[in-house]
Motif scaffolding. Structure first.
Motif, PDB file in Angstrom:
ATOM      1  N   ALA A   1       0.875  -1.179   0.000  1.00  0.00           N
ATOM      2  CA  ALA A   1       0.000   0.000   0.000  1.00  0.00           C
ATOM      3  C   ALA A   1       0.909   1.225   0.000  1.00  0.00           C
ATOM      4  O   ALA A   1       2.119   1.123   0.195  1.00  0.00           O
ATOM      5  CB  ALA A   1      -0.918  -0.012   1.214  1.00  0.00           C
ATOM      6  N   PRO A   2       0.360   2.425  -0.189  1.00  0.00           N
ATOM      7  CA  PRO A   2       1.209   3.633  -0.201  1.00  0.00           C
ATOM      8  C   PRO A   2       1.720   4.051   1.170  1.00  0.00           C
ATOM      9  O   PRO A   2       2.692   4.795   1.264  1.00  0.00           O
ATOM     10  CB  PRO A   2       0.275   4.713  -0.779  1.00  0.00           C
ATOM     11  N   THR A   3       1.037   3.596   2.255  1.00  0.00           N
ATOM     12  CA  THR A   3       1.435   4.030   3.597  1.00  0.00           C
ATOM     13  C   THR A   3       1.622   2.837   4.523  1.00  0.00           C
ATOM     14  O   THR A   3       1.109   1.742   4.270  1.00  0.00           O
ATOM     15  CB  THR A   3       0.375   4.960   4.220  1.00  0.00           C
TER      16      THR A   3
ATOM     17  N   VAL B   1       7.409   6.922  10.200  1.00  0.00           N
ATOM     18  CA  VAL B   1       6.857   7.794   9.164  1.00  0.00           C
ATOM     19  C   VAL B   1       5.856   6.972   8.364  1.00  0.00           C
ATOM     20  O   VAL B   1       6.151   5.844   7.950  1.00  0.00           O
ATOM     21  CB  VAL B   1       7.972   8.341   8.252  1.00  0.00           C
ATOM     22  N   ASP B   2       4.665   7.520   8.142  1.00  0.00           N
ATOM     23  CA  ASP B   2       3.593   6.732   7.539  1.00  0.00           C
ATOM     24  C   ASP B   2       3.780   6.529   6.036  1.00  0.00           C
ATOM     25  O   ASP B   2       3.609   5.424   5.520  1.00  0.00           O
ATOM     26  CB  ASP B   2       2.250   7.418   7.813  1.00  0.00           C
ATOM     27  N   GLN B   3       4.171   7.581   5.296  1.00  0.00           N
ATOM     28  CA  GLN B   3       4.272   7.485   3.846  1.00  0.00           C
ATOM     29  C   GLN B   3       5.522   6.691   3.444  1.00  0.00           C
ATOM     30  O   GLN B   3       6.636   7.039   3.808  1.00  0.00           O
ATOM     31  CB  GLN B   3       4.337   8.886   3.220  1.00  0.00           C
ATOM     32  N   LEU B   4       5.333   5.642   2.667  1.00  0.00           N
ATOM     33  CA  LEU B   4       6.453   4.774   2.292  1.00  0.00           C
ATOM     34  C   LEU B   4       7.477   5.513   1.438  1.00  0.00           C
ATOM     35  O   LEU B   4       8.685   5.283   1.565  1.00  0.00           O
ATOM     36  CB  LEU B   4       5.947   3.535   1.543  1.00  0.00           C
TER      37      LEU B   4
ATOM     38  N   ARG C   1      11.581   5.921   2.223  1.00  0.00           N
ATOM     39  CA  ARG C   1      12.694   5.644   1.313  1.00  0.00           C
ATOM     40  C   ARG C   1      13.593   6.865   1.164  1.00  0.00           C
ATOM     41  O   ARG C   1      14.812   6.740   1.108  1.00  0.00           O
ATOM     42  CB  ARG C   1      12.160   5.191  -0.050  1.00  0.00           C
ATOM     43  N   ARG C   2      12.999   8.036   1.109  1.00  0.00           N
ATOM     44  CA  ARG C   2      13.797   9.263   0.948  1.00  0.00           C
ATOM     45  C   ARG C   2      14.651   9.543   2.178  1.00  0.00           C
ATOM     46  O   ARG C   2      15.800   9.954   2.070  1.00  0.00           O
ATOM     47  CB  ARG C   2      12.875  10.445   0.656  1.00  0.00           C
ATOM     48  N   TRP C   3      14.072   9.337   3.362  1.00  0.00           N
ATOM     49  CA  TRP C   3      14.823   9.636   4.584  1.00  0.00           C
ATOM     50  C   TRP C   3      15.934   8.609   4.798  1.00  0.00           C
ATOM     51  O   TRP C   3      17.010   8.927   5.279  1.00  0.00           O
ATOM     52  CB  TRP C   3      13.866   9.671   5.777  1.00  0.00           C
TER      53      TRP C   3
ATOM     54  N   PRO D   1      16.770   2.347  10.598  1.00  0.00           N
ATOM     55  CA  PRO D   1      16.100   3.301   9.716  1.00  0.00           C
ATOM     56  C   PRO D   1      16.017   4.664  10.393  1.00  0.00           C
ATOM     57  O   PRO D   1      15.785   4.751  11.606  1.00  0.00           O
ATOM     58  CB  PRO D   1      14.709   2.687   9.536  1.00  0.00           C
ATOM     59  N   ARG D   2      16.209   5.737   9.622  1.00  0.00           N
ATOM     60  CA  ARG D   2      16.056   7.076  10.187  1.00  0.00           C
ATOM     61  C   ARG D   2      14.598   7.404  10.477  1.00  0.00           C
ATOM     62  O   ARG D   2      14.298   8.255  11.308  1.00  0.00           O
ATOM     63  CB  ARG D   2      16.618   8.126   9.212  1.00  0.00           C
ATOM     64  N   TRP D   3      13.686   6.737   9.783  1.00  0.00           N
ATOM     65  CA  TRP D   3      12.280   7.111   9.808  1.00  0.00           C
ATOM     66  C   TRP D   3      11.462   6.401  10.891  1.00  0.00           C
ATOM     67  O   TRP D   3      10.234   6.467  10.888  1.00  0.00           O
ATOM     68  CB  TRP D   3      11.644   6.837   8.446  1.00  0.00           C
TER      69      TRP D   3
END
Length: 735
Positions: free
Chosen positions: A247-249, A302-305, A309-311, A318-320
């Motif tokens: 899913a996206p999140t 962080v909810d948005q996948l 990936r960016r962070w 993981p930073r997120w």
């Protein structure tokens, strides 16, 4: 652990502390992840990791080959097939205060500050205290399951995971990716834990300590029927390798798992502000005691996948995402006595035996006292750790204890007003209570400071250390004897068949005794299964009637290791501070075991050992002191002589590939290697004539960087060192 500010450390102090931290963190990883028996609290462990990271950042040229920053968890235990995770199973950074959580959110906002209209959202869910597992599904069918292991390689426990009712053999619904690894936590409820304890007590079985360790041990059973009898549970909360995002999140993905048949935490929520996150944290904390299973904090992600990936990642984390831990619970009790236990590395570990008291719903009777300085109330610099002046711990004292990290209780305060007039300071023993060998504290000659832990010097003859050293001796990186995993080593040791390494090589001569020990173990296991399952066996064969054809395979595996490589043999001896890299350096220098022993004994007998021992790149005073302790103990010599009567280590020869393009170059490997292990990479490079270093410096020619590369990559870029990927390395060397 030193309290001296990192910026005030000299290079020598930093090097010595990194060595101590690497050993302590590795031991803690094995105790928690591999043995399911933690020896220190979560807070102590996290503090050591933070201290290690800070020193490495300040002194990048001192980063060790065995740096804790390169490891997650512990190596997989022997006895299970290995599974390499396509996507590493990483650990999480920790938060202990609300300010830590606010800092986490601020780091995210700064990272995405150019996205002016971006509104960061987060998920918050309970941090289940169990054993992490990864479940691979292909076309919706469960095909393989593994533990986290060291983050890169885990144990194949597919058969045991199939017995857990919460784990579907085939996914429900539709829309799942062609391939996906569902990740989550295997745990045991309080009710099932108490029921198991009662059944075990009734059958004269083992004593179970807590649900987390019991769940982990249950999942590593060789017999899946035992795992099935434990009624383990599972929560899904993440995923690894997948052919497409679920899913996206994060929130939507986890709820997809529920549609596919997995239990997910009903307490998972979305939040956008620190107040919302902390509010949900407090809500979960209030419900903690009524959940029926262990949790030790709340995880924020962080909810948005796409933003995850960016962070990106730092080494091992993981930073997120971050884990907000619960504070420790406290209670007051009395110290009845102080016992000394001898650990696997010879450390004399003091344990306070307490008047039983309930802390957080658990009856506590013991607390760790860490070391003799802790008992005296001082740190490594002689500064007080409890109050403004040193306050020691005495037998008979009334103390405040806490279950930091909800694992091993520790004493946080002495109630001096209740101290009795006849209480006297505790005298820490200077000899091993098990074998009588001298127990010493290492002295750093450059700093003039002693190590906080006292250790038994009877390394090869101390029974308390013997079983762990025997396990190490036969392990994969050492002698690598197939069929002698932890379970069989424990059996043979407890049966009196193997007390020293030399005894392993005479097992064939005692085949009837070995066969009897194996038969009795199987009989005991069968009786325990009867009690747990309520079913009675029929047509039971006697112990003498059982035939164990696998013994021939075991004896053959032992005989195949009678001429080991010299570096493996040195590493197998388990000399303190001598890992695989140092063992290889010693093997290259001395070429034969006879020469190593000769120099070792001369060094141990010298008034100034460093003036006798040759200068070897990468080997300093810490290793020399360890060799002095080892070769200076006559009883160690006797055991070594007996071992060498059974094995003949091969002279060390470096076979260098002709015309290698990397011959003579200094290479450093960092990050997660996906096509070979770190030891395989090192061996390959050395065969090609390269020198493998543990840290990056101006002398480094090539840095091979895998995913998750951290400070070494930054140092290489700053120094202009050539950086290549693992695939580029294979292309470079033509393999």
């Amino acid at each position: 652990m030193s309290t001296k500010p990192v910026e005030d450390l000299s290079p020598d102090e930093a090097e010595a502390e990194l060595a101590r931290l690497a050993e302590a963190i590795a031991a803690a990883d094995i105790a928690y992840h591999q043995n399911d028996a933690p020896e220190i609290t979560d807070a102590e462990y996290d503090a050591m990791r933070r201290r290690n990271d800070a020193i490495e950042e300040a002194f990048p040229h001192l980063i060790r080959p065995d740096s804790p920053g390169n490891a997650v968890g512990a190596p997989p235990v022997e006895g299970f097939a290995k599974v390499r995770h396509q996507v590493p199973m990483l650990s999480l950074a920790k938060a202990y205060t609300e300010q830590d959580v606010l800092d986490f959110l601020e780091r995210g906002r700064r990272f995405f500050e150019r996205d002016k209209d971006l509104e960061l959202a987060f998920t918050a869910e309970p941090k289940i205290d169990g054993l992490s597992a990864s479940l691979r599904y292909e076309n919706g069918v469960f095909v393989q399951g593994a533990t986290r292991g060291d983050g890169s390689v885990g144990e194949d426990i597919t058969a045991n995971l199939r017995t857990i009712k919460d784990i579907p053999h085939k996914l429900k619904g539709s829309g799942w990716p062609r391939t996906i690894e569902i990740r989550g936590e295997v745990y045991m409820t309080y009710a099932e834990f108490q029921a198991l304890k009662a059944r075990s007590a009734a059958s004269g079985g083992q004593h179970y300590v807590n649900p987390r360790n019991t769940a982990a041990g249950s999942l590593r059973q060789k017999d899946p029927s035992i795992t099935a009898s434990r009624n383990l549970r599972f929560f899904a909360y993440a995923w690894g390798a997948t052919s497409e995002d679920p899913a996206p999140t994060q929130f939507e993905a986890v709820h997809k798992f529920a549609e596919w048949g997995f239990p997910i935490s009903p307490l998972m929520a979305r939040a956008k502000t620190v107040d919302e996150l902390i509010g949900h944290y407090k809500k979960i904390e209030e419900q903690r005691s009524s959940l029926g299973y262990d949790i030790d904090g709340v995880v924020y992600k962080v909810d948005q996948l796409e933003l995850q990936r960016r962070w990106g990642y730092v080494t091992g984390e993981p930073r997120w995402a971050i884990a907000h831990k619960f504070p420790a619970e406290q209670a007051t009790t009395v110290v009845r006595r102080i016992d000394i236990q001898v650990g696997r590395t010879g450390t004399l570990a003091p344990i306070a035996r307490l008047e039983p008291v309930t802390v957080g719903g658990v009856v506590v009777e013991n607390a760790t006292l860490h070391n003799e300085d802790y008992i005296a109330g001082i740190d490594s610099n002689g500064l007080p750790i409890r109050g403004d002046v040193p306050i020691d711990i005495r037998i008979g004292d009334t103390v405040v204890i806490q279950r930091a990290g909800d694992v091993i209780p520790q004493i946080v305060r002495v109630v001096l007003e209740k101290r009795t007039a006849d209480a006297v300071p505790y005298e820490f023993p200077h000899t091993c209570p098990v074998c009588g060998s001298p127990a010493t504290r290492d002295l750093n000659e450059k700093t003039g400071k002693e190590d906080s832990r006292r250790r038994c010097t009877g390394e090869l003859i101390c029974p308390a250390q013997a079983i762990e050293r025997l396990r190490h001796f036969v392990s994969r990186g050492a002698m690598d004897i197939e069929g002698l995993g932890a379970e069989n080593m424990d059996l043979f040791f407890n049966a009196g068949l193997v007390k020293t390494a030399a005894d392993i090589f005479t097992l064939r001569d005692r085949r009837p005794e070995v066969q009897k020990a194996l038969a009795e173990r199987r009989e005991q296991q069968a009786r325990q299964r009867e009690v747990l399952s309520g079913k009675t066996r029929k047509n039971v064969r006697s112990v003498e009637d059982r035939n164990y054809e696998g013994l021939d395979k075991l004896f053959a595996a032992i005989d195949a290791r009678r001429e080991p490589e010299l570096d493996r043999f040195i590493f197998a001896l388990g000399i303190r501070h001598i890992g695989e890299t140092t063992a290889a350096a010693l093997a290259r220098t001395f070429s034969t075991v006879e020469e190593l022993i000769r120099v070792g004994k001369e060094t141990a007998a010298a008034a100034d050992p460093k003036s006798v021992f040759p200068s070897i790149d990468g080997i300093g005073g810490t290793v020399i002191e360890a060799l002095v302790d080892f070769f200076g103990n006559q009883r160690n010599d006797d055991v070594l002589d007996a071992l060498l009567a059974q094995v003949r280590p091969k002279p060390y020869v470096v076979a260098v590939s002709a015309n290698s393009v990397v011959a003579g170059k200094t290479v450093v490997f960092t990050g997660t290697l996906e096509k070979m292990s770190r030891s395989e990479a090192k061996a390959m490079a050395e065969r090609l004539g390269a020198k493998v270093a543990g840290s990056v410096s101006a002398k480094t020619d090539i840095l091979v960087a895998g995913p998750g590369a951290g400070s070494k990559l930054k140092t290489a870029e700053a120094l202009g060192v050539e950086v290549i990927s693992e695939d580029e390395w294979f292309a470079r060397v033509g393999q």
